[in-house]
Write a protein that holds these residues in place. Structure first.
Motif, short mmCIF file in Angstrom:
data_model
loop_
_atom_site.label_atom_id
_atom_site.label_comp_id
_atom_site.label_asym_id
_atom_site.label_seq_id
_atom_site.Cartn_x
_atom_site.Cartn_y
_atom_site.Cartn_z
N ILE A 116 30.10 28.31 46.80
CA ILE A 116 30.53 29.02 45.59
C ILE A 116 29.46 30.00 45.09
O ILE A 116 29.76 31.17 44.82
N PRO A 117 28.19 29.57 44.96
CA PRO A 117 27.18 30.54 44.49
C PRO A 117 27.03 31.75 45.41
O PRO A 117 26.90 32.88 44.95
N GLN A 118 27.04 31.51 46.73
CA GLN A 118 26.90 32.62 47.66
C GLN A 118 28.10 33.55 47.60
O GLN A 118 27.95 34.78 47.67
N LEU A 119 29.28 32.97 47.45
CA LEU A 119 30.48 33.79 47.39
C LEU A 119 30.50 34.65 46.13
O LEU A 119 30.91 35.82 46.16
N GLU A 120 30.07 34.07 45.02
CA GLU A 120 30.00 34.85 43.78
C GLU A 120 29.03 36.03 43.94
O GLU A 120 29.32 37.14 43.49
N GLU A 121 27.89 35.80 44.57
CA GLU A 121 26.93 36.88 44.79
C GLU A 121 27.51 37.97 45.68
O GLU A 121 27.35 39.17 45.41
N ASN A 122 28.20 37.54 46.74
CA ASN A 122 28.80 38.52 47.65
C ASN A 122 29.84 39.37 46.92
O ASN A 122 29.93 40.58 47.14
N LEU A 123 30.63 38.73 46.06
CA LEU A 123 31.65 39.46 45.34
C LEU A 123 31.02 40.46 44.37
O LEU A 123 31.47 41.61 44.27
N HIS A 124 29.96 40.06 43.68
CA HIS A 124 29.27 40.99 42.79
C HIS A 124 28.72 42.20 43.55
O HIS A 124 28.85 43.35 43.11
N LEU A 125 28.10 41.93 44.70
CA LEU A 125 27.52 43.01 45.49
C LEU A 125 28.60 43.98 45.98
O LEU A 125 28.40 45.20 45.97
N THR A 126 29.74 43.43 46.41
CA THR A 126 30.82 44.28 46.91
C THR A 126 31.40 45.14 45.79
O THR A 126 31.67 46.34 45.96
N GLN A 127 31.57 44.53 44.62
CA GLN A 127 32.09 45.29 43.49
C GLN A 127 31.12 46.40 43.06
O GLN A 127 31.53 47.52 42.73
N GLU A 128 29.85 46.08 43.07
CA GLU A 128 28.86 47.09 42.70
C GLU A 128 28.82 48.22 43.72
O GLU A 128 28.70 49.40 43.37
N ALA A 129 28.96 47.85 45.03
CA ALA A 129 28.97 48.88 46.07
C ALA A 129 30.19 49.78 45.93
O ALA A 129 30.12 50.99 46.15
N TYR A 130 31.35 49.19 45.58
CA TYR A 130 32.54 50.01 45.37
C TYR A 130 32.36 50.94 44.17
O TYR A 130 32.79 52.09 44.17
#
Length: 432
Positions: free
Chosen positions: A367-381
């Motif tokens: 869960i923590p890693q997935l949340e970080e990945n989602l934040h990074l992807t949203q920021e990249a978009y």
């Protein structure tokens, strides 16, 4: 403006998911049912359980029947010679007889009736234990279905927000129309998933309402969550000991074995015949011919009769053999059930430990890693470094893993319920 809207959608995602995982909403002012209250209602209102409770009257009647004495027998006999040409000859006899059980048969029948009542009580307790397990499992199934529905609602909301973002960016000329169409497809898919989970919720609640015995048309809210801590400080050896001491199905088989001993005692006693004792009065009138003529004679007799069959051929050998076979059968079933209970405890304990391990992986890593990945992807978009497809895939992955996390929470709760049922003990305190 497109950048601002994209950032707004990203900021709303993760806090909403964490909120869904942590609690179950209660609708309006409706009073919600907690798990203890649900169990209490089921024990009060479940139709099958109440029907079995009514069968206590059958056992009580058996105990009354075992204590009753046989009814006395009234005997009346009359004869006349009027039809055979001897009108002056007739007789009348009246008597009453009573059968008396020997060798303590009545007490032995009362003992068997008491054993039957004990067996029934343990069987009723075992049915309550099984019902608790079913109700608790159905309750957690309904909570899981509710959380999946909430998760699906959140997915729809986020896809709608993302659709608004793509529309604004399309109007600004930042993205092609294809990206907006992809988000529309994803929104339609999430709405379809919402229909499926809503159907599962309805089915789960219907099963729970049936077990509780709620009248038709009632559908109260449920108050519960899946992520509450489940303490487990008892060793496997102690759990087996508790199961051996508390399992009502084992107690019922032990009582059945004891009843087998009582059956043998009664069968041996029935090899002794019962005594029938009677008291009679007889009046006879006749005419005796003598040398001087005919003399009318009247005789009045009062006496007793005793009747006792001789046990020369049948000493209830078949009954004794049948009772011994029943006792042997009860001993075998008790031995097999004891082994099965130990195996049930071992299986439930292993399942609980495995569910804890899976859940710890979700909490510590996934869960923590997935949340970080989602934040990074949203920021990249937001910065234009990735396309909308990457955001959709990462968001889809997040919801899938979140559903897996809900399933892991549910598995731990149901594993704990199964373990409590196997041990027949509330592991948070008290026997069931």
């Amino acid at each position: 403006m497109g950048t601002t809207a994209s950032a707004r959608g990203a900021l709303l995602l993760v806090p909403g998911i964490i909120c869904i995982l942590s609690s179950t909403p209660v609708r309006g002012e409706e009073q919600a049912l907690s798990l203890p209250r649900v169990v209490e209602l089921s024990l009060q209102n479940n139709g099958d359980l109440n029907a079995f409770r009514e069968e206590k009257g059958i056992r009580d009647a058996g105990k009354v029947r075992a204590g009753l004495l046989p009814n006395p027998t009234l005997e009346l006999e009359a004869g006349t010679g009027a039809l055979t040409g001897s009108k002056d000859e007739n007789n009348l006899s009246i008597g009453i007889s009573q059968e008396f059980s020997l060798a303590g048969k009545r007490d032995k029948r009362l003992t068997i009736a008491a054993r039957d009542l004990e067996i029934y009580r343990w069987q009723l307790t075992d049915r309550e234990r099984v019902l608790r397990e079913e109700v608790k499992t159905a309750f957690h199934d309904a909570i899981l279905a509710q959380k999946r529905t909430d998760l699906a609602d959140r997915a729809i909301d986020l896809n709608r927000q993302l659709l608004e973002v793509t529309r604004e960016r399309l109007a600004a000329g930042d993205i092609p129309e294809l990206e907006m169409n992809l988000v529309k497809v994803e929104l339609a898919r999430s709405e379809g998933s919402r229909i499926d989970v809503a159907k599962e919720l309805s089915q789960s609640q219907a099963r729970l309402w049936t077990l509780i015995g709620l009248p038709g048309g009632e559908s109260p809210a449920l108050a519960g969550n899946l992520d509450a801590d489940v303490p487990m400080a008892t060793s496997l050896l102690d759990l087996k000991r508790l199961a051996g001491e508390n399992r009502p199905d084992i107690k019922a088989l032990e009582a059945e074995k004891s009843r087998g001993e009582a059956d043998i005692n009664l069968a041996r006693a029935e090899g002794v015949p019962d005594l029938t004792a009677g008291l009679f009065y007889s009046h006879e009138r006749r005419t005796d011919a003598t040398g001087a003529g005919e003399e009318k004679v009247r005789d009045n007799l009062l006496g007793i009769r005793l009747s006792l069959p001789l046990p020369l051929f049948d000493r209830n050998q078949a009954g004794i053999q049948e009772a011994r076979a029943r006792r042997s059968s009860a001993e075998s079933r008790l031995l097999a059930a004891t082994r099965n209970v130990e195996r049930d405890v071992e299986t439930a304990y292993a399942r609980y430990l495995n569910s804890e391990k899976v859940l710890s992986l979700y909490k510590a890593t996934i869960i923590p890693q997935l949340e970080e990945n989602l934040h990074l992807t949203q920021e990249a978009y937001r910065l234009g470094e990735v396309g909308i497809l990457a955001v959709i895939q990462e968001q889809k992955k997040f919801f899938e893993v979140s559903e897996g996390y809900l399933t892991a929470l549910h598995d731990r709760r149901t594993a704990f319920v199964k373990l409590e049922a196997a041990v027949a003990t509330e592991l948070t305190g008290g026997a069931q």
